[in-house]
Every structure is written in C-alpha cells, then in structure tokens.
Write a protein that holds these residues in place. Structure first.
Motif, PDB file in Angstrom:
ATOM      1  N   GLN A 164      -5.100  -6.067  -2.349  1.00 30.22           N
ATOM      2  CA  GLN A 164      -4.336  -5.060  -1.626  1.00 30.22           C
ATOM      3  C   GLN A 164      -3.232  -4.508  -2.516  1.00 30.22           C
ATOM      4  O   GLN A 164      -2.493  -5.265  -3.147  1.00 30.22           O
ATOM      5  CB  GLN A 164      -3.762  -5.635  -0.336  1.00 30.22           C
ATOM      6  N   LEU A 165      -3.157  -3.182  -2.560  1.00 25.19           N
ATOM      7  CA  LEU A 165      -2.163  -2.498  -3.378  1.00 25.19           C
ATOM      8  C   LEU A 165      -1.265  -1.646  -2.493  1.00 25.19           C
ATOM      9  O   LEU A 165      -1.737  -1.016  -1.542  1.00 25.19           O
ATOM     10  CB  LEU A 165      -2.843  -1.584  -4.397  1.00 25.19           C
ATOM     11  N   LEU A 166       0.018  -1.614  -2.811  1.00 25.89           N
ATOM     12  CA  LEU A 166       0.957  -0.731  -2.139  1.00 25.89           C
ATOM     13  C   LEU A 166       1.083   0.517  -2.995  1.00 25.89           C
ATOM     14  O   LEU A 166       1.467   0.453  -4.156  1.00 25.89           O
ATOM     15  CB  LEU A 166       2.326  -1.403  -1.974  1.00 25.89           C
ATOM     16  N   LEU A 167       0.726   1.668  -2.423  1.00 22.92           N
ATOM     17  CA  LEU A 167       0.738   2.934  -3.144  1.00 22.92           C
ATOM     18  C   LEU A 167       1.783   3.857  -2.541  1.00 22.92           C
ATOM     19  O   LEU A 167       1.989   3.881  -1.333  1.00 22.92           O
ATOM     20  CB  LEU A 167      -0.631   3.610  -3.080  1.00 22.92           C
ATOM     21  N   GLY A 168       2.415   4.638  -3.401  1.00 23.07           N
ATOM     22  CA  GLY A 168       3.309   5.693  -2.961  1.00 23.07           C
ATOM     23  C   GLY A 168       2.581   7.014  -3.089  1.00 23.07           C
ATOM     24  O   GLY A 168       2.089   7.360  -4.164  1.00 23.07           O
ATOM     25  N   VAL A 169       2.489   7.744  -1.986  1.00 16.83           N
ATOM     26  CA  VAL A 169       1.754   9.007  -1.970  1.00 16.83           C
ATOM     27  C   VAL A 169       2.745  10.131  -1.714  1.00 16.83           C
ATOM     28  O   VAL A 169       3.464  10.120  -0.713  1.00 16.83           O
ATOM     29  CB  VAL A 169       0.663   8.995  -0.876  1.00 16.83           C
TER      30      VAL A 169
ATOM     31  N   VAL B  81      -5.434  -0.061   4.729  1.00 15.65           N
ATOM     32  CA  VAL B  81      -5.036  -1.137   5.630  1.00 15.65           C
ATOM     33  C   VAL B  81      -3.894  -0.685   6.522  1.00 15.65           C
ATOM     34  O   VAL B  81      -3.916  -0.902   7.738  1.00 15.65           O
ATOM     35  CB  VAL B  81      -4.636  -2.395   4.827  1.00 15.65           C
ATOM     36  N   ALA B  82      -2.880  -0.060   5.936  1.00 20.03           N
ATOM     37  CA  ALA B  82      -1.710   0.390   6.695  1.00 20.03           C
ATOM     38  C   ALA B  82      -1.133   1.617   6.019  1.00 20.03           C
ATOM     39  O   ALA B  82      -1.321   1.840   4.821  1.00 20.03           O
ATOM     40  CB  ALA B  82      -0.668  -0.718   6.757  1.00 20.03           C
ATOM     41  N   SER B  83      -0.414   2.407   6.812  1.00 23.37           N
ATOM     42  CA  SER B  83       0.200   3.617   6.299  1.00 23.37           C
ATOM     43  C   SER B  83       1.522   3.826   7.027  1.00 23.37           C
ATOM     44  O   SER B  83       1.632   3.602   8.232  1.00 23.37           O
ATOM     45  CB  SER B  83      -0.730   4.805   6.527  1.00 23.37           C
ATOM     46  N   LEU B  84       2.539   4.267   6.276  1.00 19.63           N
ATOM     47  CA  LEU B  84       3.865   4.487   6.848  1.00 19.63           C
ATOM     48  C   LEU B  84       4.406   5.804   6.322  1.00 19.63           C
ATOM     49  O   LEU B  84       4.504   6.003   5.107  1.00 19.63           O
ATOM     50  CB  LEU B  84       4.814   3.342   6.468  1.00 19.63           C
ATOM     51  N   GLN B  85       4.746   6.708   7.235  1.00 20.84           N
ATOM     52  CA  GLN B  85       5.313   7.999   6.866  1.00 20.84           C
ATOM     53  C   GLN B  85       6.765   7.800   6.450  1.00 20.84           C
ATOM     54  O   GLN B  85       7.557   7.239   7.203  1.00 20.84           O
ATOM     55  CB  GLN B  85       5.229   8.948   8.060  1.00 20.84           C
ATOM     56  N   LEU B  86       7.142   8.232   5.254  1.00 19.46           N
ATOM     57  CA  LEU B  86       8.503   8.067   4.742  1.00 19.46           C
ATOM     58  C   LEU B  86       9.296   9.365   4.769  1.00 19.46           C
ATOM     59  O   LEU B  86      10.517   9.340   4.852  1.00 19.46           O
ATOM     60  CB  LEU B  86       8.467   7.529   3.310  1.00 19.46           C
TER      61      LEU B  86
END
Length: 134
Positions: free
Chosen positions: A85-90, A65-70
């Motif tokens: 919807q799940l928030l994942l840390g990659v 759904v969405a992606s944010l570069q950290l």
C-alpha cells in the motif's frame, strides 16, 4: 392574340398539380431509422470495448483503498499495488509518492444507514416546524 396564348401556356402548366407528390416515410420508415440508430450505438459500444486502452475496466493488481479530499484539486490516496500500500499525493500538476505503508490499512466498514422506524415521519416534522415558526 398569339402573345396571349404563349403567355397563358406556362400559367396553365403550373396550375396542373403534379401526378406524384412526395410523401413522408411513414411509420415503417421511422421504425427503420430507429433500428438504424440503435444498431449504430450498439456497434460503437462493441468497437469501444474492443479497442486497447479504451475500456472502463479497472487495472488488475491495482486498487484504490482510501481517498481523502484535501483541497479543490488536491487529494491523498492510498493505493494497493501487488500487496503493498502506497500513500500518493494527487494534484492537478501530477502524482507523487508520499509514503509506503508498512502495514496495510484495515478494510473500511460500509456506512451505517439509520433505521427508518427510528426516524419521525414527515408529517410530525412538518407540524413541529410549523408550530415553531408561528
């Protein structure tokens, strides 16, 4: 004199050109080679699509759904799985579930492009820049 005749015989044979010199394949050979390479590429592409797990199709029921570069190799990703919807840390080390969203994120709006009529043309920008530098 007999020695001279024996020594001259191989030299005479070498001086006579061969009857059939090897020729290049020509245009027909190059066309055939091109067809062979194209057929090989198409055959490998077909075989790649038929192998399980080797396709480039996204998995059914799974959507980013969405992606944010950290960071350089870290990002936060919201993934929709089966309506949840799940928030994942990659990271480079792995993937971890950070949070389960109680309400789905609203769909993102596509970026608005500027109207080309509102932008100054290149000649105007260049003349303004040249006046500033002078």
């Amino acid at each position: 004199m007999a020695v001279l005749a024996v020594a001259a015989a191989p030299a005479a044979k070498a001086a006579v050109p061969a009857a059939h010199a090897p020729s290049s394949p020509g245009l027909a050979g190059a066309f055939f080679a091109l067809l062979l390479v194209l057929g090989l590429i198409l055959g490998l592409a077909w075989m790649l699509r038929r192998l399980p797990g080797a396709g480039f199709r996204p998995a059914e029921g799974l959507r980013v759904v969405a992606s944010l570069q950290l960071g350089a190799k870290e990002r936060a990703v919201v993934v929709e799985v089966g309506g949840q919807q799940l928030l994942l840390g990659v990271t480079a080390a792995g993937i971890s579930r950070l949070h389960e969203l109680p309400q789905p994120l609203p769909p993102a709006e596509p970026p608005k492009l500027p109207n080309l009529k509102d932008l100054p043309n290149f000649a105007q920008l260049l003349s303004q820049r040249l006046r500033k530098d002078a």
